[in-house]
Write an enzyme that holds these catalytic residues in place. Structure first.
Site, PDB file in Angstrom:
ATOM      1  N   SER A 143      -8.238  -2.804  -6.401  1.00 57.09           N
ATOM      2  CA  SER A 143      -7.533  -3.044  -5.132  1.00 57.09           C
ATOM      3  C   SER A 143      -7.872  -4.446  -4.660  1.00 57.09           C
ATOM      4  O   SER A 143      -8.882  -5.025  -5.082  1.00 57.09           O
ATOM      5  CB  SER A 143      -8.012  -2.024  -4.090  1.00 57.09           C
ATOM      6  N   TYR A 156     -14.581   2.696   0.410  1.00 59.24           N
ATOM      7  CA  TYR A 156     -13.417   2.300  -0.386  1.00 59.24           C
ATOM      8  C   TYR A 156     -13.658   0.906  -0.982  1.00 59.24           C
ATOM      9  O   TYR A 156     -13.483   0.678  -2.183  1.00 59.24           O
ATOM     10  CB  TYR A 156     -12.158   2.327   0.486  1.00 59.24           C
TER      11      TYR A 156
HETATM   12  N1  LIG Z   1      -1.141   2.200  -2.035  1.00 62.46           N
HETATM   13  C1  LIG Z   1      -1.850   1.115  -1.836  1.00 62.46           C
HETATM   14  O1  LIG Z   1      -1.612   0.348  -0.881  1.00 62.46           O
HETATM   15  C2  LIG Z   1      -2.989   0.781  -2.782  1.00 62.46           C
HETATM   16  C3  LIG Z   1      -3.531  -0.514  -2.708  1.00 62.46           C
HETATM   17  C4  LIG Z   1      -4.552  -0.848  -3.568  1.00 62.46           C
HETATM   18  C5  LIG Z   1      -5.043   0.068  -4.490  1.00 62.46           C
HETATM   19  N2  LIG Z   1      -4.497   1.316  -4.536  1.00 62.46           N
HETATM   20  C6  LIG Z   1      -5.063   2.250  -5.512  1.00 62.46           C
HETATM   21  O2  LIG Z   1      -4.035   2.746  -6.340  1.00 62.46           O
HETATM   22  C7  LIG Z   1      -4.390   4.039  -6.821  1.00 62.46           C
HETATM   23  C8  LIG Z   1      -3.238   5.014  -6.570  1.00 62.46           C
HETATM   24  O3  LIG Z   1      -3.034   5.069  -5.184  1.00 62.46           O
HETATM   25  P1  LIG Z   1      -1.647   5.517  -4.516  1.00 62.46           P
HETATM   26  O4  LIG Z   1      -1.446   4.582  -3.403  1.00 62.46           O
HETATM   27  O5  LIG Z   1      -0.603   5.668  -5.532  1.00 62.46           O
HETATM   28  O6  LIG Z   1      -2.128   6.914  -3.903  1.00 62.46           O
HETATM   29  P2  LIG Z   1      -1.439   8.373  -3.838  1.00 62.46           P
HETATM   30  O7  LIG Z   1      -2.232   9.079  -2.795  1.00 62.46           O
HETATM   31  O8  LIG Z   1       0.034   8.245  -3.698  1.00 62.46           O
HETATM   32  O9  LIG Z   1      -1.752   8.980  -5.287  1.00 62.46           O
HETATM   33  C9  LIG Z   1      -3.055   9.311  -5.703  1.00 62.46           C
HETATM   34  C10 LIG Z   1      -2.985  10.493  -6.660  1.00 62.46           C
HETATM   35  O10 LIG Z   1      -4.318  10.773  -7.117  1.00 62.46           O
HETATM   36  C11 LIG Z   1      -4.520  12.172  -7.103  1.00 62.46           C
HETATM   37  N3  LIG Z   1      -5.960  12.442  -6.950  1.00 62.46           N
HETATM   38  C12 LIG Z   1      -6.703  12.371  -5.833  1.00 62.46           C
HETATM   39  N4  LIG Z   1      -7.977  12.714  -6.100  1.00 62.46           N
HETATM   40  C13 LIG Z   1      -8.036  12.998  -7.419  1.00 62.46           C
HETATM   41  C14 LIG Z   1      -9.069  13.421  -8.286  1.00 62.46           C
HETATM   42  N5  LIG Z   1     -10.311  13.643  -7.834  1.00 62.46           N
HETATM   43  N6  LIG Z   1      -8.778  13.617  -9.588  1.00 62.46           N
HETATM   44  C15 LIG Z   1      -7.517  13.416 -10.068  1.00 62.46           C
HETATM   45  N7  LIG Z   1      -6.484  13.049  -9.290  1.00 62.46           N
HETATM   46  C16 LIG Z   1      -6.751  12.830  -7.964  1.00 62.46           C
HETATM   47  C17 LIG Z   1      -3.706  12.674  -5.920  1.00 62.46           C
HETATM   48  O11 LIG Z   1      -3.419  14.065  -6.032  1.00 62.46           O
HETATM   49  C18 LIG Z   1      -2.479  11.785  -5.997  1.00 62.46           C
HETATM   50  O12 LIG Z   1      -1.461  12.373  -6.784  1.00 62.46           O
HETATM   51  C19 LIG Z   1      -5.688   4.418  -6.117  1.00 62.46           C
HETATM   52  O13 LIG Z   1      -6.791   4.142  -6.964  1.00 62.46           O
HETATM   53  C20 LIG Z   1      -5.693   3.495  -4.916  1.00 62.46           C
HETATM   54  O14 LIG Z   1      -7.006   3.256  -4.442  1.00 62.46           O
HETATM   55  C21 LIG Z   1      -3.481   1.699  -3.712  1.00 62.46           C
END
Ligand SMILES: NC(=O)c1ccc[n+]([C@@H]2O[C@H](COP(=O)([O-])OP(=O)(O)OC[C@H]3O[C@@H](n4cnc5c(N)ncnc54)[C@H](O)[C@@H]3O)[C@@H](O)[C@H]2O)c1
Length: 251
Positions: A143, A156
């Protein structure tokens, strides 16, 4: 992008960036293991891939549970004979945003368990398999919070800095083993995670967009594109790197 016939696991692929990444791999003719802690969400991604003519299966796993991770990788290898790529995407945010002095122990433990320990577990087991078969590729989803300070979001931020550090250290260890390990660092990207933040703090929408030079959030598909590229045969000399996709926010 050259990922045809590669066997790919994407964790947290039931939603957001993970679901978009799984679909993107399938579109480029990889065989995808859609993994998530929630089976019905993973199944939805698989159904969407199948509808578009792609190949995918569900294997449910909680990445914070070592036995689940071992099962995920052994079932993948039992079914397909090898594991070419794992995308360590599963991640969560804290329930509460707070300064470090007020940060709850629960928010510390839960976020570190999934975002940091989960990535370690997946890399540890995947690397054993990849070394045994003579090569592989790992893409970790870090991130912008893994590169810069993050207010009121300590676990985080700590977990994502750790993902960047683990990516670089492991890349060095396996550079001669035909195994590449890279990370992407998304900025604010439209997803359930961002929706959750904005539902608690609706005032943040305007504030966040004001600090993004492109004045918009990222799309999950834009992150997926970089992940598939890093995992492909098009990037054979790239390892231990982070690619930031943030509309210029880090500038
Ligand atoms: N959306 C953003 O702005 C953003 C920015 C930077 C980084 N990220 C990173 O991107 C990645 C995906 O995030 P997203 O925004 O798509 O989130 P999201 O919440 O849409 O998807 C996350 C998925 O992970 C699954 N999950 C949660 N805990 C879990 C576990 N213990 N084991 C297996 N699966 C699990 C959830 O059920 C969900 O389907 C994450 O690592 C997040 O930190 C997101």
């Amino acid at each position: 992008m050259q990922v045809e016939n590669k066997i790919v696991i994407v964790t947290g692929a039931g939603s957001g960036i993970g679901a978009a990444t799984a679909k993107h791999f399938a579109k480029h003719k990889a065989k995808v293991v859609v993994s998530d802690i929630k089976e019905e969400k993973a199944q939805k991604t698989v159904d969407e891939i199948a509808k578009d003519g792609g190949e995918a299966i569900v294997i449910t796993a909680n990445v914070a549970n070592f036995e689940d991770v071992e099962n995920l990788i052994s079932q993948t290898v039992d079914k397909f004979g090898r594991l070419d790529v794992i995308v360590n995407n599963a991640g969560i945010g804290p329930k509460h945003m707070a300064r470090t002095g007020e940060y709850t122990l629960e928010d510390w433990d839960s976020v570190i368990a999934v975002n940091q320990t989960g990535v370690f577990y997946c890399m540890k087991v995947a690397l054993q398999q990849m070394e045994k078969q003579g090569g592989g590729n790992i893409v970790n989803i870090a991130s912008l919070a893994g590169l810069k300070a993050s207010l009121n979001n300590l676990s985080y931020c700590a977990s994502k800095f750790a993902v960047v550090g683990m990516t670089k250290s492991a890349a060095l260890e396996y550079a001669t083993k035909n195994i590449r390990i890279n990370a992407v660092c998304p900025g604010y990207t439209e997803s359930a995670l961002l929706d959750k933040l904005l539902s608690v703090r609706p005032d943040m929408d305007k504030r966040l967009k004001s600090v993004i030079p492109m004045k918009r959030y990222g799309q999950a598909e834009e992150i997926a594109d970089a992940v598939v590229w890093l995992a492909s045969e098009n990037t054979k000399f790239i390892t231990g790197q982070t690619i930031t996709l943030d509309g210029g926010t880090s500038l």
